[in-house]
Design a protein around this motif. Structure first.
Motif, short mmCIF file in Angstrom:
data_model
loop_
_atom_site.label_atom_id
_atom_site.label_comp_id
_atom_site.label_asym_id
_atom_site.label_seq_id
_atom_site.Cartn_x
_atom_site.Cartn_y
_atom_site.Cartn_z
N SER A 85 -36.41 34.97 -68.76
CA SER A 85 -37.55 34.05 -69.24
C SER A 85 -36.96 32.47 -68.79
CB SER A 85 -37.53 34.01 -70.54
OG SER A 85 -37.82 35.45 -71.07
N MET A 106 -42.37 32.55 -67.33
CA MET A 106 -43.14 33.49 -68.30
C MET A 106 -42.21 34.11 -69.27
SD MET A 106 -46.30 33.38 -68.18
CE MET A 106 -46.79 34.72 -68.97
N PRO A 107 -42.37 34.44 -70.51
CA PRO A 107 -41.48 35.11 -71.33
C PRO A 107 -41.77 36.55 -71.22
CG PRO A 107 -43.36 34.15 -72.74
CD PRO A 107 -43.69 33.86 -71.35
N PHE A 108 -40.22 36.95 -71.13
CA PHE A 108 -40.24 38.71 -71.15
C PHE A 108 -39.60 39.28 -72.14
CE2 PHE A 108 -40.55 40.14 -66.64
CZ PHE A 108 -41.09 39.11 -65.76
#
Lengths: 575, 460
Positions: B160, B175-177
């Motif tokens: 992220s 993007m957040p994972f």
């Protein structure tokens, strides 16, 4: 939903694939075309001044900054970081138990997660807020008395809804709600009560408020005045939030909100009084710890992996101990040691049975960390903190370039430009080659004219760390050859010259105005949530002067910072 | 306020084994009468399977002809069963990085800021715009959301932030994972309410009230802010309304969630190297189930930093300081490229990922579709990464497209793209094709200077 055990650790796992020690070999025109910065870093940020303007030797900021300059920084709207959000929820609902699920990772800028321009929205984040709001609201409804006395009565008196809404909104928004806001929230409560009953209306209202902008964001509109065209003073509640999020990582407490409401925060004395109260509280230690770990890139210690062949005793527990020792040490340096000079000259360390061999001291009996004296000819404060040295190293070898860049970037605020495209890694020793130290190996390429422009300043600092191996232990030889830790500082405001070893480097940094200005700048960026280019460096002047006058005592730096105009005002909002 | 659509009674129920042989996953699903008439009956799905360290060029490429080929050593023990559903894209270059005027902060950022974006960087560490997965997910869900979850981002280790970030939103923010399989499961299947539930109706009405009110608060506050801040709040308001719409979506497939199998606990430490393949498996199962239940159409799975223990390598051995160093040294210009002992762990590295890729394809292939084919026949899975080889070369990307894409591609081929002056097609071309595949009629993606149209030869 329960916290996923150790999985929460995965969120912070730095992917520790180390940067190759890169050489600057590239097809560019030679040293003249390389970017150079002015002495002392020469940043001016948003001050409007020439970045090459000469610096004041007492403050490290441009001489041309005068008091008539607009000193306030922009105040980008800041969403609560995940840490602030978690703490705020705990403070907003005292006595009520609920889990807080991890949210989408905060984006960072230069290591700081408070920077407004780095923040972004994702579907996953919004869903996270939605889910958490429901969780909290359900917990409140299961324990109504802790939330509102009148709501827990059977039946709740008819005035309860309005009272509850207004009280809760003021606490959640961190300021009294406006008439329009209150009217909209009351309408939501009333229609929910009509559809689903009183208790459900409480639940819906809490869910809604916890997803509103006034809760999730720190909105700073200020108190514009026609006779103040350049800057706008913040309102009492806005300043209270700034103070509280900086010094406690959470919403203002009742005493602080009260001071804000009475107008105490409109005066310097009022701000200083509250600042000292907050700093004296244990919560301030956690907040300062957050800044220090981001400033010094502690995430490099999150995934320490070292070669088992080179370091057979290095275990996961060693890595953990190094990280814990680093955190406790900078905490001690800030609060106990207490001066900026001490950061670079202190001769103690937090050591346990495992770390003792790394520091070359006799081993304490236990695995608990304790503060011990270390060898003053080998250790000097932050720069020789083993965890940090291990974080800025590879699995087997030390990393002069990484360590040099750390000092340049985080302590001198003079970040070098990145290597040119196509720069390959430094050539490695081949079997049959004569042994070389790390320094000798890198020097082969770094002294070439096309590399030297950058590497003179990076390596001039980085090589001084040559006595510390990849786990931060002292060594007199590297690959069988004697270590050469001679270093040189160039292009600085007040540090130029040669020196030998990190202890000597520390002694220089301890006296440096450039370092002082840089540390102040790092705190400002973190406190105001602005990136390097947005910060008006002129705004640091009064803080640095106050810090000077205090004898460079660290908690005093924060008092100086929060009582400055830059902290108490914002730039005028342009529509 | 929309009411949940009630389901019609269906004649047949088929129990599907999503996990493959012997696993009692208990996932069943049945397609519902067409919820959205404008769509093709069987929707198209897209998966990105992202690994690191490039490849070993000599062992990657198949041998033989375009349609009659033998898999290279990296794939032959794992992908043989799926060979007819593979499309080897041999010869794409990451040309967008060559023309990017902004220097990357280091060599790793060079690849990761371009691999899925094909666009100029806005700083040393960030691209200026979307990655293709986020672009597609955002566009297909614009206005009226298509699925409950716009896209899924799953990672075995967090990507992220930092130099391994590979997926980016509209303004180039990472993007957040999701790394926690339990949390990822809950995001997709949590709050799954059986449709004929009166309490669910009330719940939906309350969600509506909460989200509608909150979005209204954003609308009220936004005009008071300076112009730089307004877009930030406007984006948040839009996301709230999007969530509102997604929660109101009637399902197109009646699904019961797969059973949780270990997502909430692990005998060891999730951070251990032995947990790596376990997490990877859970993510792939979830991806397959999410696509099968039509809860999303776009999934990005990141498998970074495969632990050296899993390939039998000890850091410091074989003349390299760590696995990453060994990858560089065994690359085509590396000093150890002819040293079989040194190459072996790297070979194992890519072979391990190939087995994981095969597992994913098997999961997708095991879900029957109403046309007699499988979910894999209606999906495109792109095995991609940020390097061309073990050096920092970003050319001749070792990318493989698997699946049928509902007839969009002709699989079972090894396509060697022409490389005049040692330059192959721009990887941006592939992204244009993927966007077209998902119903977006664009002719350029990312940096227009290197993106003039779709990729040729994907179908015959």
């Amino acid at each position: 939903m329960p916290q996923p055990h150790a999985l929460s650790r995965l969120k912070g796992l730095g992917l520790g694939i180390a940067l190759g020690a890169s050489a600057c070999t590239a097809s560019i025109d030679g040293p003249d075309s390389l970017p150079t910065s002015a002495p002392g870093g020469g940043r001016s940020g948003a001050s409007g001044l020439d970045p090459n303007a000469p610096l004041d030797p007492n403050t490290g900021i441009p001489i041309a900054c005068d008091q008539s300059q607009v000193l306030a920084a922009p105040a980008p709207i800041l969403r609560l970081t995940n840490r602030e959000y978690r703490n705020t929820l705990a403070d907003l609902f005292p006595g009520i138990d609920f889990d807080v699920a991890p949210l989408a990772t905060d984006n960072k800028d230069n290591g700081f997660d408070t920077t407004g321009s780095a923040q972004s929205i994702s579907a996953s984040l919004i869903e996270g807020y939605h889910g958490q709001a429901s969780r909290v609201a359900s917990a409140v409804v299961a324990n109504l008395a802790a939330f509102s006395t009148c709501a827990a009565m059977t039946p709740p008196p008819s005035s309860c809804g309005a009272e509850l809404v207004s009280t809760f909104a003021a606490r959640a928004y961190r300021r009294p709600a406006t008439t329009e806001e209150l009217s909209r929230l009351t309408a939501l409560f009333s229609s929910s009560e009509a559809s689903w009953g009183f208790t459900k209306a409480v639940e819906v209202t809490i869910r809604a408020v916890l997803q509103s902008p006034a809760f999730l964001y720190r909105v700073e509109l200020g108190r514009p005045a026609a006779d103040q065209p350049d800057t706008t003073p913040l309102t009492g509640p806005e300043l209270a939030s700034r103070l509280s999020y900086l010094l406690w990582d959470s919403m203002p407490d009742a005493t602080l909100m009260d001071a804000a409401g009475r107008g105490s925060l409109d005066t310097t004395d009022g701000v200083v009084t509250e600042a000292r109260r907050l700093l004296a509280h244990p919560r301030a230690r956690a907040a300062v710890a957050t800044f220090q770990s981001q400033w010094l890139r502690f995430e490099k210690m999150d995934n320490l992996k070292k070669s088992a062949a080179a370091f057979p005793a290095f275990a996961p527990s060693t890595a953990q101990a190094l990280a814990d020792s680093a955190a406790r040490y900078v905490d001690y340096l800030f609060w106990e040691r207490g001066t900026l000079a001490g950061f670079f000259t202190d001769t103690k360390a937090f050591v346990n049975r495992e770390l003792a061999p790394i520091y070359g001291v006799s081993a304490p009996a236990s695995s608990e960390l304790s503060l011990v004296d270390v060898n003053p000819s080998q250790r000097a404060g932050l720069l020789t903190q083993a965890g940090l040295l291990a974080g800025f190293a590879h699995e087997t070898a030390d990393a002069p370039v990484l360590r040099g860049v750390l000092v340049l970037s985080r302590l001198l605020c003079d970040t070098p430009p990145p290597p040119p495209p196509g720069t390959p890694a430094a050539p490695e020793a081949k079997p049959g080659d004569a042994p070389m130290t790390t320094r000798q190996r890198l020097e082969v390429t770094h002294v070439k004219p096309e590399c030297n422009g950058c590497h003179a300043s990076i390596d001039g600092i980085g090589y001084a760390f040559s006595n510390y191996d990849a786990i931060g232990a002292w060594r007199d030889s590297d690959n069988g050859l004697p270590v050469n830790a001679a270093g040189v500082l160039t292009n600085t405001l007040d540090l130029d010259g040669t020196f030998d070893g990190t202890v000597a480097l520390g002694a220089k940094l301890a006296q440096s105005v450039q370092v002082k200005a840089c540390v102040t700048e790092q705190w400002y960026r973190y406190a105001l949530g602005v990136g390097e280019e947005q910060l008006n460096t002129c705004a640091l002047k009064s803080t640095i002067e106050h810090f000077n006058a205090s004898g460079n005592k660290l908690p005093e730096l924060l008092v100086a910072l929060v009582s400055s105009e830059a902290f108490r005002r914002r730039s005028v909002i342009t529509q | 306020m929309k009411s949940l659509r009630s389901l019609t009674t269906l004649n047949r129920r088929r129990l599907l084994q999503v996990l493959g042989a012997g696993a009692a996953t208990g996932l069943w699903r049945e397609a519902l009468p067409d919820a959205r008439a404008a769509e093709p009956e069987i929707p198209r799905r897209l998966v990105f399977f992202y690994t690191q360290q490039g490849t070993l060029r000599d062992l990657w490429a198949p041998t033989g002809t375009e349609t009659d080929f033998a898999l290279g050593e990296l794939h032959k023990d794992s992908l043989e069963a799926h060979q007819q559903k593979l499309l080897f894209l041999d010869g794409l270059d990451m040309r967008s990085n060559d023309v990017d005027p902004t220097q990357p902060a280091n060599a790793h950022y060079g690849g990761t800021t371009h691999s899925l974006t094909g666009v100029n960087r806005k700083s040393g560490t960030l691209p200026s715009r979307y990655s293709i997965d986020q672009f597609i997910a955002s566009e297909i869900n614009k206005g009226t959301p298509l699925t409950k979850v716009p896209s899924l981002e799953l990672a075995v280790r967090d990507v992220s932030f930092g130099e391994w970030a590979l997926s980016f939103g509209e303004t180039g923010a990472p993007m957040p994972f999701e790394t926690d399989p339990g949390a990822a499961y809950d995001r997709v299947f949590g709050g799954f309410v059986p449709p004929d539930d009166g309490a669910a109706q009330a719940r939906a009405a309350q969600d509506e009230a909460v989200l509608g009110w909150a979005a209204g608060e954003f609308d009220a506050m936004t005009p008071k802010l300076g112009k730089e801040d307004r877009s930030k709040l406007a984006a948040h308001a839009a996301a709230l309304r999007d969530l509102q719409a997604r929660l109101n979506l009637a399902p197109t497939v009646a699904c019961s969630p797969p059973t949780r199998e270990g997502e909430d606990s692990y005998a060891g430490d999730w951070g251990d190297s032995s947990a790596y393949p376990v997490i990877a498996d859970m993510h792939m199962r979830l991806a397959a189930a999410s696509l099968a239940c039509d809860l999303t159409r776009v999934v990005t799975i990141a498998l970074p930093e495969l632990p050296s223990e899993l390939v039998g390598y000890t850091p410091g051995a074989l003349g390299a300081s760590d696995l990453h160093d060994l990858v560089h040294k065994t690359a085509e210009n590396g000093q150890l490229k002819d040293d079989a002992d040194a190459v072996l762990p790297i070979k194992r590295y890519h072979q391990l990922h190939s087995k994981q890729f095969a597992t994913l394809l098997a999961l997708l292939d095991g879900v029957p579709e109403s046309d007699g084919g499988s979910l894999l026949d209606h999906t495109l899975v792109l095995w991609c990464g940020q390097l061309g080889s073990g050096s920092h070369d970003l050319g001749q990307l070792p990318w493989i497209l698997a699946g049928g894409g509902g007839g969009f591609v002709t699989p079972g081929r090894h396509v060697k793209y022409a490389r005049p002056n040692n330059q192959g097609p721009s990887h941006n071309d592939l992204f244009v094709s993927l966007a077209n595949y998902m119903g977006l009629p664009i002719t350029s993606f990312g940096n227009a200077e290197v993106s003039k149209g779709p990729l040729t030869r994907l179908s015959v």
